[in-house]
Design a protein around this motif. Sequence first.
Motif, PDB file in Angstrom:
ATOM      1  N   VAL A   7       0.846  -1.238   0.023  1.00 37.00           N
ATOM      2  CA  VAL A   7       0.008  -0.138   0.094  1.00 37.00           C
ATOM      3  C   VAL A   7       1.035   1.276  -0.209  1.00 37.00           C
ATOM      4  O   VAL A   7       2.028   1.295   0.323  1.00 37.00           O
ATOM      5  CB  VAL A   7      -0.844   0.159   1.374  1.00 37.00           C
ATOM      6  N   GLY A   8       0.140   2.444  -0.297  1.00 38.37           N
ATOM      7  CA  GLY A   8       1.024   3.616  -0.324  1.00 38.37           C
ATOM      8  C   GLY A   8       0.107   4.744  -0.010  1.00 38.37           C
ATOM      9  O   GLY A   8      -1.493   4.457  -0.137  1.00 38.37           O
ATOM     10  N   ALA A   9       0.332   5.768   0.334  1.00 36.23           N
ATOM     11  CA  ALA A   9      -0.441   6.927   0.861  1.00 36.23           C
ATOM     12  C   ALA A   9      -0.160   8.218   0.109  1.00 36.23           C
ATOM     13  O   ALA A   9       1.019   8.605  -0.018  1.00 36.23           O
ATOM     14  CB  ALA A   9      -0.216   7.011   2.477  1.00 36.23           C
ATOM     15  N   LEU A  10      -1.160   8.805  -0.246  1.00 37.70           N
ATOM     16  CA  LEU A  10      -1.079  10.087  -0.951  1.00 37.70           C
ATOM     17  C   LEU A  10      -1.736  11.324   0.177  1.00 37.70           C
ATOM     18  O   LEU A  10      -2.822  11.222   0.298  1.00 37.70           O
ATOM     19  CB  LEU A  10      -1.790  10.141  -2.188  1.00 37.70           C
ATOM     20  N   VAL A  11      -0.527  11.826   0.773  1.00 40.99           N
ATOM     21  CA  VAL A  11      -1.093  12.708   1.882  1.00 40.99           C
ATOM     22  C   VAL A  11      -0.552  14.287   1.320  1.00 40.99           C
ATOM     23  O   VAL A  11       0.443  14.383   0.898  1.00 40.99           O
ATOM     24  CB  VAL A  11      -0.240  12.291   2.969  1.00 40.99           C
ATOM     25  N   TYR A  12      -1.651  15.101   1.528  1.00 37.98           N
ATOM     26  CA  TYR A  12      -1.183  16.585   1.143  1.00 37.98           C
ATOM     27  C   TYR A  12      -1.519  17.370   2.153  1.00 37.98           C
ATOM     28  O   TYR A  12      -2.175  17.167   3.247  1.00 37.98           O
ATOM     29  CB  TYR A  12      -2.273  17.057   0.219  1.00 37.98           C
ATOM     30  N   ASP A  13      -0.742  18.424   2.176  1.00 41.83           N
ATOM     31  CA  ASP A  13      -0.613  19.533   3.342  1.00 41.83           C
ATOM     32  C   ASP A  13      -1.628  20.636   2.973  1.00 41.83           C
ATOM     33  O   ASP A  13      -2.285  20.406   1.817  1.00 41.83           O
ATOM     34  CB  ASP A  13       0.766  20.058   3.733  1.00 41.83           C
ATOM     35  N   GLU A  14      -1.857  21.685   3.381  1.00 46.65           N
ATOM     36  CA  GLU A  14      -2.839  22.714   3.395  1.00 46.65           C
ATOM     37  C   GLU A  14      -2.297  23.303   1.866  1.00 46.65           C
ATOM     38  O   GLU A  14      -3.215  23.848   1.197  1.00 46.65           O
ATOM     39  CB  GLU A  14      -2.744  23.918   4.480  1.00 46.65           C
ATOM     40  N   GLN A  15      -1.069  23.498   1.577  1.00 46.44           N
ATOM     41  CA  GLN A  15      -0.921  24.193   0.506  1.00 46.44           C
ATOM     42  C   GLN A  15      -0.723  23.028  -0.895  1.00 46.44           C
ATOM     43  O   GLN A  15      -0.237  23.177  -1.929  1.00 46.44           O
ATOM     44  CB  GLN A  15       0.666  24.610   0.371  1.00 46.44           C
ATOM     45  N   HIS A  16      -1.329  21.711  -0.432  1.00 50.62           N
ATOM     46  CA  HIS A  16      -1.447  20.845  -1.469  1.00 50.62           C
ATOM     47  C   HIS A  16      -0.079  20.323  -2.166  1.00 50.62           C
ATOM     48  O   HIS A  16       0.148  19.874  -3.233  1.00 50.62           O
ATOM     49  CB  HIS A  16      -2.629  21.309  -2.669  1.00 50.62           C
ATOM     50  N   ARG A  17       0.676  20.445  -1.151  1.00 49.27           N
ATOM     51  CA  ARG A  17       2.072  19.879  -1.531  1.00 49.27           C
ATOM     52  C   ARG A  17       1.900  18.349  -1.213  1.00 49.27           C
ATOM     53  O   ARG A  17       1.198  17.927  -0.249  1.00 49.27           O
ATOM     54  CB  ARG A  17       3.358  20.353  -0.524  1.00 49.27           C
ATOM     55  N   ARG A  38       4.804  -2.958   2.714  1.00 48.06           N
ATOM     56  CA  ARG A  38       3.850  -4.299   2.572  1.00 48.06           C
ATOM     57  C   ARG A  38       2.803  -4.402   3.344  1.00 48.06           C
ATOM     58  O   ARG A  38       2.824  -3.759   4.543  1.00 48.06           O
ATOM     59  CB  ARG A  38       4.858  -5.391   2.902  1.00 48.06           C
ATOM     60  N   VAL A  39       1.822  -4.834   3.350  1.00 41.87           N
ATOM     61  CA  VAL A  39       0.689  -5.161   3.969  1.00 41.87           C
ATOM     62  C   VAL A  39       0.828  -6.533   4.764  1.00 41.87           C
ATOM     63  O   VAL A  39       1.461  -7.456   4.353  1.00 41.87           O
ATOM     64  CB  VAL A  39      -0.699  -5.563   3.239  1.00 41.87           C
ATOM     65  N   GLU A  40       1.094  -6.405   6.230  1.00 38.32           N
ATOM     66  CA  GLU A  40       1.430  -7.569   7.136  1.00 38.32           C
ATOM     67  C   GLU A  40       0.023  -8.317   7.184  1.00 38.32           C
ATOM     68  O   GLU A  40      -0.949  -8.133   7.210  1.00 38.32           O
ATOM     69  CB  GLU A  40       1.740  -6.812   8.366  1.00 38.32           C
ATOM     70  N   SER A  41       0.505  -9.634   7.638  1.00 37.31           N
ATOM     71  CA  SER A  41      -0.508 -10.621   7.779  1.00 37.31           C
ATOM     72  C   SER A  41      -1.534 -10.153   8.886  1.00 37.31           C
ATOM     73  O   SER A  41      -1.097  -9.577   9.896  1.00 37.31           O
ATOM     74  CB  SER A  41       0.103 -11.850   8.312  1.00 37.31           C
ATOM     75  N   GLY A  42      -2.878 -10.358   8.427  1.00 37.57           N
ATOM     76  CA  GLY A  42      -4.002  -9.905   9.308  1.00 37.57           C
ATOM     77  C   GLY A  42      -4.200  -8.523   9.220  1.00 37.57           C
ATOM     78  O   GLY A  42      -5.393  -8.018   9.962  1.00 37.57           O
ATOM     79  N   THR A  47      -5.517  -0.082   7.730  1.00 37.43           N
ATOM     80  CA  THR A  47      -4.392  -0.343   8.844  1.00 37.43           C
ATOM     81  C   THR A  47      -3.113  -0.333   8.369  1.00 37.43           C
ATOM     82  O   THR A  47      -2.009   0.113   9.025  1.00 37.43           O
ATOM     83  CB  THR A  47      -4.890  -1.693   9.354  1.00 37.43           C
ATOM     84  N   ALA A  48      -2.746  -0.968   7.227  1.00 32.21           N
ATOM     85  CA  ALA A  48      -1.568  -0.921   6.736  1.00 32.21           C
ATOM     86  C   ALA A  48      -1.022   0.363   6.150  1.00 32.21           C
ATOM     87  O   ALA A  48       0.117   0.743   6.673  1.00 32.21           O
ATOM     88  CB  ALA A  48      -1.185  -2.087   5.578  1.00 32.21           C
ATOM     89  N   VAL A  49      -1.950   1.105   5.766  1.00 32.99           N
ATOM     90  CA  VAL A  49      -1.564   2.689   5.092  1.00 32.99           C
ATOM     91  C   VAL A  49      -1.275   3.443   6.542  1.00 32.99           C
ATOM     92  O   VAL A  49      -0.122   3.912   6.575  1.00 32.99           O
ATOM     93  CB  VAL A  49      -2.603   3.290   4.584  1.00 32.99           C
ATOM     94  N   ALA A  50      -1.951   3.344   7.537  1.00 37.25           N
ATOM     95  CA  ALA A  50      -1.877   4.220   8.594  1.00 37.25           C
ATOM     96  C   ALA A  50      -0.387   3.874   9.422  1.00 37.25           C
ATOM     97  O   ALA A  50       0.198   4.558   9.783  1.00 37.25           O
ATOM     98  CB  ALA A  50      -2.861   4.082   9.637  1.00 37.25           C
ATOM     99  N   ARG A  51      -0.275   2.759   9.595  1.00 34.59           N
ATOM    100  CA  ARG A  51       1.097   2.085  10.205  1.00 34.59           C
ATOM    101  C   ARG A  51       2.288   2.350   9.241  1.00 34.59           C
ATOM    102  O   ARG A  51       3.181   3.133  10.014  1.00 34.59           O
ATOM    103  CB  ARG A  51       0.949   0.368  10.077  1.00 34.59           C
ATOM    104  N   GLU A  52       2.176   2.220   7.987  1.00 37.66           N
ATOM    105  CA  GLU A  52       3.472   2.735   7.305  1.00 37.66           C
ATOM    106  C   GLU A  52       3.653   4.190   7.271  1.00 37.66           C
ATOM    107  O   GLU A  52       4.789   4.489   7.475  1.00 37.66           O
ATOM    108  CB  GLU A  52       3.397   2.263   5.789  1.00 37.66           C
TER     109      GLU A  52
END
Length: 132
Positions: A7-17, A38-42, A47-52
């Motif tokens: 998984v991956g995360a597309l996170v932007y700040d207030e300036q859309h960076r 990687r997505v861990e077992s279970g 959940t994987a996005v937030a952890r990574e």
Amino acid sequence: MERVDCVGALVYDEQHRLLVVRRAHDPGRGLWSIPGGRVESGEDDPTAVAREVAEETGLTVEVGDLVGEVERPGPRGQLYVIRDYAATAVGGTLTAGDDASDARFVTRSEIAALPTATLLVSTLEQWNALPG
């Protein structure tokens, strides 16, 4: 061929960076990419996005919708199946950690000038997900 869920995360700040990390380990050591792994077992994808994101950047995120999915060849005949999600930072302090040697928010021109993971910029462009 072994498929590896990532998984991956597309996170932007207030300036859309866009939030990017510089990989501290292979694959892609020294290259910039979005936080993920990687997505861990279970685990389910959110959940994987937030952890990574927490491990690599110190930020706490709320995970939103799936933005897109790509497949990339990995080592030893593996195939990384990467699902990237929109996410919003809701807490924490930005600091590189775990698999990241640096973490920062970047503009469109800044990401274009960085050495990035294979096809990252073109994929984000296809998804209309480049920073503002």
